[in-house]
Design a protein around this motif. Structure first.
Motif, PDB file in Angstrom:
ATOM      1  N   GLY A 197      35.799  40.520  35.742  1.00  0.00           N
ATOM      2  CA  GLY A 197      37.238  40.104  35.985  1.00  0.00           C
ATOM      3  C   GLY A 197      38.214  40.824  37.263  1.00  0.00           C
ATOM      4  N   TYR A 198      37.299  41.884  37.718  1.00  0.00           N
ATOM      5  CA  TYR A 198      38.164  42.447  39.026  1.00  0.00           C
ATOM      6  C   TYR A 198      37.258  42.461  40.020  1.00  0.00           C
ATOM      7  N   ARG A 210      40.753  51.841  49.893  1.00  0.00           N
ATOM      8  CA  ARG A 210      39.993  50.855  48.824  1.00  0.00           C
ATOM      9  C   ARG A 210      41.035  50.479  47.868  1.00  0.00           C
ATOM     10  N   CYS A 211      40.488  49.153  47.525  1.00  0.00           N
ATOM     11  CA  CYS A 211      41.566  48.211  46.655  1.00  0.00           C
ATOM     12  C   CYS A 211      40.657  47.793  45.692  1.00  0.00           C
ATOM     13  N   VAL A 212      41.536  47.625  44.721  1.00  0.00           N
ATOM     14  CA  VAL A 212      41.033  47.010  43.379  1.00  0.00           C
ATOM     15  C   VAL A 212      41.949  45.602  43.073  1.00  0.00           C
ATOM     16  N   GLY A 213      41.305  44.377  42.831  1.00  0.00           N
ATOM     17  CA  GLY A 213      42.181  43.272  42.594  1.00  0.00           C
ATOM     18  C   GLY A 213      41.708  42.357  41.566  1.00  0.00           C
ATOM     19  N   ALA A 214      42.610  41.536  41.065  1.00  0.00           N
ATOM     20  CA  ALA A 214      42.290  40.553  39.926  1.00  0.00           C
ATOM     21  C   ALA A 214      42.957  39.300  40.313  1.00  0.00           C
ATOM     22  N   ARG A 242      37.314  51.905  37.562  1.00  0.00           N
ATOM     23  CA  ARG A 242      37.426  51.312  36.548  1.00  0.00           C
ATOM     24  C   ARG A 242      38.567  51.353  35.859  1.00  0.00           C
ATOM     25  N   GLU A 243      39.462  52.462  35.874  1.00  0.00           N
ATOM     26  CA  GLU A 243      40.824  52.292  34.974  1.00  0.00           C
ATOM     27  C   GLU A 243      41.687  51.473  35.906  1.00  0.00           C
ATOM     28  N   LEU A 244      41.882  51.532  37.081  1.00  0.00           N
ATOM     29  CA  LEU A 244      42.534  50.605  38.020  1.00  0.00           C
ATOM     30  C   LEU A 244      42.316  49.074  37.824  1.00  0.00           C
ATOM     31  N   GLY A 245      40.882  48.814  37.577  1.00  0.00           N
ATOM     32  CA  GLY A 245      40.447  47.732  37.456  1.00  0.00           C
ATOM     33  C   GLY A 245      41.043  46.945  36.224  1.00  0.00           C
ATOM     34  N   ALA A 246      40.874  47.708  35.053  1.00  0.00           N
ATOM     35  CA  ALA A 246      41.766  47.237  33.666  1.00  0.00           C
ATOM     36  C   ALA A 246      43.098  47.275  33.998  1.00  0.00           C
ATOM     37  N   ARG A 247      43.915  47.867  34.514  1.00  0.00           N
ATOM     38  CA  ARG A 247      45.130  47.915  34.709  1.00  0.00           C
ATOM     39  C   ARG A 247      45.486  46.600  35.527  1.00  0.00           C
ATOM     40  N   VAL A 248      44.782  46.379  36.701  1.00  0.00           N
ATOM     41  CA  VAL A 248      45.245  45.256  37.291  1.00  0.00           C
ATOM     42  C   VAL A 248      44.801  43.780  36.736  1.00  0.00           C
ATOM     43  N   VAL A 249      43.968  43.997  36.005  1.00  0.00           N
ATOM     44  CA  VAL A 249      43.343  42.592  35.268  1.00  0.00           C
ATOM     45  C   VAL A 249      44.857  42.250  34.223  1.00  0.00           C
ATOM     46  N   THR A 250      45.122  43.212  33.410  1.00  0.00           N
ATOM     47  CA  THR A 250      46.271  43.217  32.485  1.00  0.00           C
ATOM     48  C   THR A 250      47.576  42.572  33.197  1.00  0.00           C
ATOM     49  N   ALA A 251      47.800  43.315  34.294  1.00  0.00           N
ATOM     50  CA  ALA A 251      48.968  42.876  35.084  1.00  0.00           C
ATOM     51  C   ALA A 251      48.881  41.480  35.744  1.00  0.00           C
ATOM     52  N   ALA A 252      47.798  41.219  36.076  1.00  0.00           N
ATOM     53  CA  ALA A 252      47.549  39.662  36.849  1.00  0.00           C
ATOM     54  C   ALA A 252      47.838  38.598  35.748  1.00  0.00           C
TER      55      ALA A 252
END
Length: 267
Positions: A197-198, A210-214, A242-252
């Motif tokens: 998902g990210y 480094r970046c995490v995107g969704a 992993r923490e930011l991945g979950a957050r960015v998916v929710t925000a997207a």
């Protein structure tokens, strides 16, 4: 006459050449971010000074370009601000900005909303980190799809992903120490993004970042845009990914609620 002073396409509708020149002038001023002289505009666009002068004068009359008489240079006018605001509202970006601001407040990191423009990822909205150590970037910045978290998030959910991969050379040009240079590895990453998902950018576009995107998905599961959190490498241990991945998916997913179903953002 330069090569840009004529249109080689016999089927081009009347006025196409002038429109392309006008748009080219506006894009140049937007990308440069400052003020340019007529001669500089002519050189950058491959136009004659006379053609560039006529183009700038026409845009000036419409309020899309403004003139600084002290330096005899031109910059984007107030008319472009009004157009930009109308476009932001039309695409729901005005409602998306508070989501970026909230994610920025939660993480203290820079947050971008980017769209695809052909083979590039382009930053549309940005909320900058206030921490001393951060990566400076501007709205309008553009980068190859294959080297960014935003580009890969969009590609993973684009119907032409396979065609894009096929269009790439066997070895991709590295932009930073971690850039993926193999088409096979890029394809593997896109498949992983669809599962998790990210997306992740491990210093692939900029060293030390480094970046995490969704993806921001439409009703058919196609990516309209991508939301990205940018973090200096020193603040991005594996557990934080992993923490930011979950957050960015929710925000997207929140942003997706505000994108009109009849509007296409990425192309």
């Amino acid at each position: 006459m330069t090569s840009a002073d004529h249109d080689d396409s016999p089927a081009a509708p009347a006025g196409t050449q002038a429109i392309r020149r006008a748009l080219g002038t506006l894009k140049l001023l937007a990308e440069d971010g400052g003020a340019l002289s007529v001669n500089r505009i002519a050189t950058r666009l491959g136009l004659s000074p006379g053609t560039a002068n006529r183009m700038v004068r026409a845009l000036l009359a419409e309020g899309l370009v403004a003139h600084d008489p002290r330096t005899d240079t031109y910059y984007l006018g107030a008319g472009t601000v009004l157009l930009g605001q109308a476009a932001q509202q039309g695409f729901g970006l005005d409602k998306s900005l508070p989501i970026l601001e909230a994610l920025n407040a939660e993480t203290e990191e820079s947050v971008n909303l980017a769209v695809r423009e052909k083979a590039e990822s382009v930053v549309m909205l940005r909320v900058q980190s206030t921490l001393a150590l951060r990566f400076e970037q501007r709205v309008g910045a553009r980068f190859p799809l294959y080297s960014t978290a935003s580009g890969k998030a969009i590609l993973a959910h684009s119907p032409d992903a396979d065609a894009y991969l096929d269009s790439l050379p066997e070895r991709l040009e590295p932009l930073a120490p971690g850039t993926v240079t193999s088409r096979v590895e890029l394809a593997r990453q896109l498949a992983k993004i669809r599962r998790s998902g990210y997306s992740i950018d491990k210093e692939e576009n900029v060293a030390g970042v480094r970046c995490v995107g969704a993806p921001v998905l439409d009703a058919d599961g196609r990516a309209q845009a991508a939301l990205v959190i940018q973090v200096p490498t020193v603040r991005m241990p594996p557990e934080r990914v992993r923490e930011l991945g979950a957050r960015v998916v929710t925000a997207a997913k929140e942003i997706a609620r505000f994108i009109p179903l009849d509007r296409i953002m990425s192309r």
